[in-house]
Enzyme design. Structure first.
Site, mmCIF file in Angstrom:
data_model
loop_
_atom_site.group_PDB
_atom_site.id
_atom_site.type_symbol
_atom_site.label_atom_id
_atom_site.label_comp_id
_atom_site.label_asym_id
_atom_site.label_seq_id
_atom_site.Cartn_x
_atom_site.Cartn_y
_atom_site.Cartn_z
ATOM 1 C CB THR A 86 -0.972 0.135 1.154
ATOM 2 O OG1 THR A 86 -1.551 1.168 1.608
ATOM 3 C CG2 THR A 86 -0.029 -0.102 2.760
ATOM 4 C CG ASP A 87 -1.040 4.899 -0.953
ATOM 5 O OD1 ASP A 87 -1.516 4.047 -0.038
ATOM 6 O OD2 ASP A 87 -1.821 5.591 -1.680
ATOM 7 C CD GLU A 88 -3.378 3.924 4.569
ATOM 8 O OE1 GLU A 88 -2.966 4.015 5.748
ATOM 9 O OE2 GLU A 88 -4.335 3.644 4.114
ATOM 10 C CE1 TYR A 139 -3.336 -2.383 5.426
ATOM 11 C CE2 TYR A 139 -3.322 -0.025 5.005
ATOM 12 C CZ TYR A 139 -3.357 -1.263 4.444
ATOM 13 O OH TYR A 139 -3.359 -1.564 3.317
#
Length: 309
Positions: A96-98, A120
């Site tokens: 994910t980009d997160e 997360y």
């Protein structure tokens, strides 16, 4: 293999269940005996590892579950694939980009440091390091992708677009967490699939590819746009369908990423926001009963119940 968690529906598989090259195995990615058995009895060439807990707010409430599924599950899958009788040609880990954390101006590329700001994202970053270690030690043929928010038909109602649509279809207001200028980049599901397939075909093993879009929209603007599409309200009445509520513990304002490396392989997003959101809204309007177990989504239920008082 699929673990039917609360956000999954077997109905999503109806379009492929009669194909001769399709087999459905329901199981837990964290179960070594089952995962090892699959790899020892099947000739698996390619693994797309998308199994994950992904809801940020829930990751603050139950971080140990995210640790188990996202990190331990990845370890189990990696180990089984590496020890398989028939050696896989590719192991593609969908991240994910997160993992980059937030940025107000800089757009992250694949060399940017990982600075996750919630449980997360931290578990996804940890899993990335596990995946990378199998390349470094064994030259196991892994590839990692980091994508923007993916949206489209059939997405569970905890994600922001189907959440807003579900609330509006139940004549409830779109609830927006906090008043900060939060925005997100949205990538239509078919464009994400094409990116994953291209990485499989042309990607370099051991490498990382961002899967991003230039389209970015503030969450408040997203809510207003969906109100106009679903409720056909005049501009002066749109704000009556939005409501600000308490924010979660940690909110990142935006996740801008650059996808130059993937574009050099020949990829670009083909579905415009206008077309993608049109298809998405129409699907939820045509399939209002798809998620009959909506009451299992505690976040939606709390909002629906609270609005009745």
């Amino acid at each position: 293999m699929l673990q039917l968690d609360y956000c999954c529906s077997p109905r999503s598989l109806e379009g492929v269940e009669n194909r001769t090259n399709y087999t459905f195995i329901q199981g837990d990615v964290c179960h070594p005996h089952l995962v090892n058995h699959i790899f020892m009895t099947e000739n698996i060439d390619v693994i797309f590892h998308l199994a994950a807990k992904t809801h940020v707010e829930s990751s603050f409430e139950c971080p140990s579950i995210f640790q188990r599924v996202n990190v331990d599950g990845t370890r189990v899958l990696l180990d089984a694939a590496h020890r398989a009788r028939h050696q896989p040609l590719r192991f593609i880990y969908v991240s994910t980009d997160e993992v980059y954390g937030t940025s107000l101006d800089e757009a992250f590329d694949e060399s940017s440091p990982l600075r996750p700001t919630n449980p997360y994202a931290a578990t996804k970053a940890a899993a990335e390091y596990l995946v990378r270690s199998y390349w470094d030690k064994y030259k196991f043929p892994i590839i990692i992708t980091r994508s923007n928010n993916i949206y489209g038909p059939r997405q569970f109602t905890e994600k922001v677009i189907p959440r807003f649509l579900t609330l509006l279809q139940n004549d409830k207001k779109c609830t927006i967490q906090g008043t900060l200028p939060i925005s997100r980049h949205f990538l239509f599901v078919s464009d994400a699939i094409q990116a994953f397939l291209l990485v499989l075909e042309k990607g370099t093993v051991g490498d990382v590819y961002n899967v991003g879009t230039s389209f970015e929209i503030p969450i408040i603007q997203l809510a207003r746009e969906l109100v106009r599409m679903v409720k056909n309200e005049t501009e002066s009445e749109v704000n009556e369908w939005t409501e600000f509520v308490a924010s979660r513990p940690q909110v990142d304002l935006r996740y801008p990423i650059r996808s130059d490396k993937l574009q050099q392989l020949g990829w670009k997003a083909e579905v415009s926001w206008a077309e993608g959101i049109r298809q998405t809204v129409k699907w939820y309007q045509d399939n209002p009963d798809f998620w009959l177990d909506i009451n299992k989504d505690q976040r939606i239920r709390r909002e629906l119940d609270a609005s009745k008082t």
